[in-house]
Design a protein around this motif. Structure first.
Motif, PDB file in Angstrom:
ATOM      1  N   GLY A 132     -24.673 -29.704  52.054  1.00 13.06           N
ATOM      2  CA  GLY A 132     -25.393 -28.534  52.550  1.00 13.06           C
ATOM      3  C   GLY A 132     -24.533 -27.288  52.506  1.00 13.06           C
ATOM      4  O   GLY A 132     -25.014 -26.214  52.157  1.00 13.06           O
ATOM      5  N   ALA A 133     -23.257 -27.426  52.854  1.00 11.21           N
ATOM      6  CA  ALA A 133     -22.359 -26.276  52.833  1.00 11.21           C
ATOM      7  C   ALA A 133     -22.177 -25.735  51.413  1.00 11.21           C
ATOM      8  O   ALA A 133     -22.160 -24.516  51.196  1.00 11.21           O
ATOM      9  CB  ALA A 133     -21.005 -26.657  53.431  1.00 11.21           C
ATOM     10  N   ARG A 134     -22.061 -26.631  50.449  1.00 16.50           N
ATOM     11  CA  ARG A 134     -21.909 -26.201  49.046  1.00 16.50           C
ATOM     12  C   ARG A 134     -23.175 -25.511  48.549  1.00 16.50           C
ATOM     13  O   ARG A 134     -23.119 -24.504  47.850  1.00 16.50           O
ATOM     14  CB  ARG A 134     -21.577 -27.410  48.167  1.00 16.50           C
ATOM     15  CG  ARG A 134     -21.324 -27.064  46.736  1.00 16.50           C
ATOM     16  CD  ARG A 134     -19.951 -26.394  46.588  1.00 16.50           C
ATOM     17  NE  ARG A 134     -19.634 -26.314  45.187  1.00 16.50           N
ATOM     18  CZ  ARG A 134     -19.546 -25.165  44.511  1.00 16.50           C
ATOM     19  NH1 ARG A 134     -19.682 -24.027  45.144  1.00 16.50           N
ATOM     20  NH2 ARG A 134     -19.272 -25.172  43.236  1.00 16.50           N
ATOM     21  N   LEU A 135     -24.331 -26.061  48.925  1.00 14.84           N
ATOM     22  CA  LEU A 135     -25.599 -25.445  48.543  1.00 14.84           C
ATOM     23  C   LEU A 135     -25.753 -24.069  49.178  1.00 14.84           C
ATOM     24  O   LEU A 135     -26.220 -23.128  48.538  1.00 14.84           O
ATOM     25  CB  LEU A 135     -26.770 -26.340  48.931  1.00 14.84           C
ATOM     26  CG  LEU A 135     -26.857 -27.673  48.201  1.00 14.84           C
ATOM     27  CD1 LEU A 135     -27.983 -28.511  48.776  1.00 14.84           C
ATOM     28  CD2 LEU A 135     -27.035 -27.472  46.713  1.00 14.84           C
ATOM     29  N   THR A 172     -30.478 -14.939  51.313  1.00 11.69           N
ATOM     30  CA  THR A 172     -30.113 -15.023  52.718  1.00 11.69           C
ATOM     31  C   THR A 172     -30.418 -16.446  53.163  1.00 11.69           C
ATOM     32  O   THR A 172     -31.453 -17.005  52.784  1.00 11.69           O
ATOM     33  CB  THR A 172     -30.945 -14.025  53.549  1.00 11.69           C
ATOM     34  OG1 THR A 172     -30.730 -12.717  53.037  1.00 11.69           O
ATOM     35  CG2 THR A 172     -30.557 -14.059  55.012  1.00 11.69           C
ATOM     36  N   THR A 173     -29.539 -17.019  53.957  1.00 13.62           N
ATOM     37  CA  THR A 173     -29.735 -18.399  54.397  1.00 13.62           C
ATOM     38  C   THR A 173     -29.611 -18.507  55.911  1.00 13.62           C
ATOM     39  O   THR A 173     -29.050 -17.627  56.569  1.00 13.62           O
ATOM     40  CB  THR A 173     -28.710 -19.353  53.753  1.00 13.62           C
ATOM     41  OG1 THR A 173     -27.401 -18.974  54.171  1.00 13.62           O
ATOM     42  CG2 THR A 173     -28.794 -19.324  52.241  1.00 13.62           C
ATOM     43  N   SER A 174     -30.125 -19.593  56.429  1.00 16.02           N
ATOM     44  CA  SER A 174     -29.942 -19.944  57.837  1.00 16.02           C
ATOM     45  C   SER A 174     -29.981 -21.467  57.914  1.00 16.02           C
ATOM     46  O   SER A 174     -30.216 -22.146  56.911  1.00 16.02           O
ATOM     47  CB  SER A 174     -31.029 -19.322  58.718  1.00 16.02           C
ATOM     48  OG  SER A 174     -32.306 -19.801  58.362  1.00 16.02           O
ATOM     49  N   VAL A 175     -29.736 -21.981  59.087  1.00 11.43           N
ATOM     50  CA  VAL A 175     -29.787 -23.422  59.320  1.00 11.43           C
ATOM     51  C   VAL A 175     -30.822 -23.652  60.407  1.00 11.43           C
ATOM     52  O   VAL A 175     -30.815 -22.975  61.435  1.00 11.43           O
ATOM     53  CB  VAL A 175     -28.399 -23.960  59.736  1.00 11.43           C
ATOM     54  CG1 VAL A 175     -28.458 -25.430  60.069  1.00 11.43           C
ATOM     55  CG2 VAL A 175     -27.377 -23.701  58.630  1.00 11.43           C
ATOM     56  N   ASP A 176     -31.755 -24.609  60.165  1.00  8.65           N
ATOM     57  CA  ASP A 176     -32.806 -24.863  61.153  1.00  8.65           C
ATOM     58  C   ASP A 176     -32.293 -25.768  62.277  1.00  8.65           C
ATOM     59  O   ASP A 176     -31.126 -26.173  62.279  1.00  8.65           O
ATOM     60  CB  ASP A 176     -34.077 -25.410  60.491  1.00  8.65           C
ATOM     61  CG  ASP A 176     -33.930 -26.832  59.962  1.00  8.65           C
ATOM     62  OD1 ASP A 176     -32.891 -27.482  60.211  1.00  8.65           O
ATOM     63  OD2 ASP A 176     -34.872 -27.304  59.300  1.00  8.65           O
ATOM     64  N   GLN A 177     -33.175 -26.096  63.207  1.00  8.60           N
ATOM     65  CA  GLN A 177     -32.785 -26.895  64.381  1.00  8.60           C
ATOM     66  C   GLN A 177     -32.322 -28.299  64.017  1.00  8.60           C
ATOM     67  O   GLN A 177     -31.607 -28.941  64.782  1.00  8.60           O
ATOM     68  CB  GLN A 177     -33.925 -26.961  65.418  1.00  8.60           C
ATOM     69  CG  GLN A 177     -35.150 -27.709  64.961  1.00  8.60           C
ATOM     70  CD  GLN A 177     -36.150 -26.847  64.189  1.00  8.60           C
ATOM     71  OE1 GLN A 177     -35.851 -25.719  63.810  1.00  8.60           O
ATOM     72  NE2 GLN A 177     -37.338 -27.386  63.957  1.00  8.60           N
ATOM     73  N   ASP A 178     -32.701 -28.796  62.827  1.00  5.60           N
ATOM     74  CA  ASP A 178     -32.265 -30.117  62.376  1.00  5.60           C
ATOM     75  C   ASP A 178     -30.958 -30.061  61.590  1.00  5.60           C
ATOM     76  O   ASP A 178     -30.476 -31.089  61.116  1.00  5.60           O
ATOM     77  CB  ASP A 178     -33.344 -30.770  61.501  1.00  5.60           C
ATOM     78  CG  ASP A 178     -34.627 -31.035  62.263  1.00  5.60           C
ATOM     79  OD1 ASP A 178     -34.549 -31.367  63.464  1.00  5.60           O
ATOM     80  OD2 ASP A 178     -35.713 -30.897  61.665  1.00  5.60           O
TER      81      ASP A 178
END
Length: 142
Positions: free
Chosen positions: A14-17, A27-33
């Motif tokens: 996920g970090a590489r993506l 722009t990116t974010s990380v969801d609650q999961d």
């Protein structure tokens, strides 16, 4: 092949993506999961999940059908677009008939090119809205 372009299977994360998405201007974010969400403007978001068990990167967008659209029209739209589009999968869940899910699995067994990831993101963020409009979905979705 330059290391930056090729991602070995064990390095897909996920970090590489997220790094690839940001380098491509998203722009990116990380969801609650803890899953990566790639934003395109205010409305369109693509969920990007690494599934190690299946060795795929899962891409998905979720849309809501307008509440007045009959289920038969929703199903006709999904079937029509699936009949003519063989890259993305369009589906509705029985439990959530107001939701349209558009997804794609990108295999990464043995590794994957950064350009493949960027291509799928462009497909979702640029091609998907056009594809929906071309198949009469613009009036069905909110």
């Amino acid at each position: 092949m330059e290391e930056r372009m090729w991602i070995a299977e064990e390095k897909v994360s996920g970090a590489r993506l997220e790094e690839i998405c940001r380098m491509a201007g998203y722009t990116t974010s990380v969801d609650q999961d803890g899953d990566l969400v790639v934003h395109h403007g205010d409305a369109l978001k693509t969920l990007v999940v690494v599934n190690r068990e299946k060795s795929v990167i899962y891409f998905a967008c979720v849309f809501n059908f307008k509440p007045w659209v009959p289920e038969q029209d929703r199903l006709l739209f999904v079937n029509r677009v699936n009949d003519t589009t063989h890259v993305l999968r369009f589906s509705m869940k029985v439990q959530l008939p107001d939701i349209l899910v558009v997804d794609y699995d990108l295999p990464f067994q043995g590794g994957v090119l950064e350009s493949q990831i960027r291509f799928v993101l462009r497909l979702f963020h640029q091609g998907l809205p056009l594809l929906i409009a071309l198949h009469g979905g613009a009036g069905l979705l909110r």
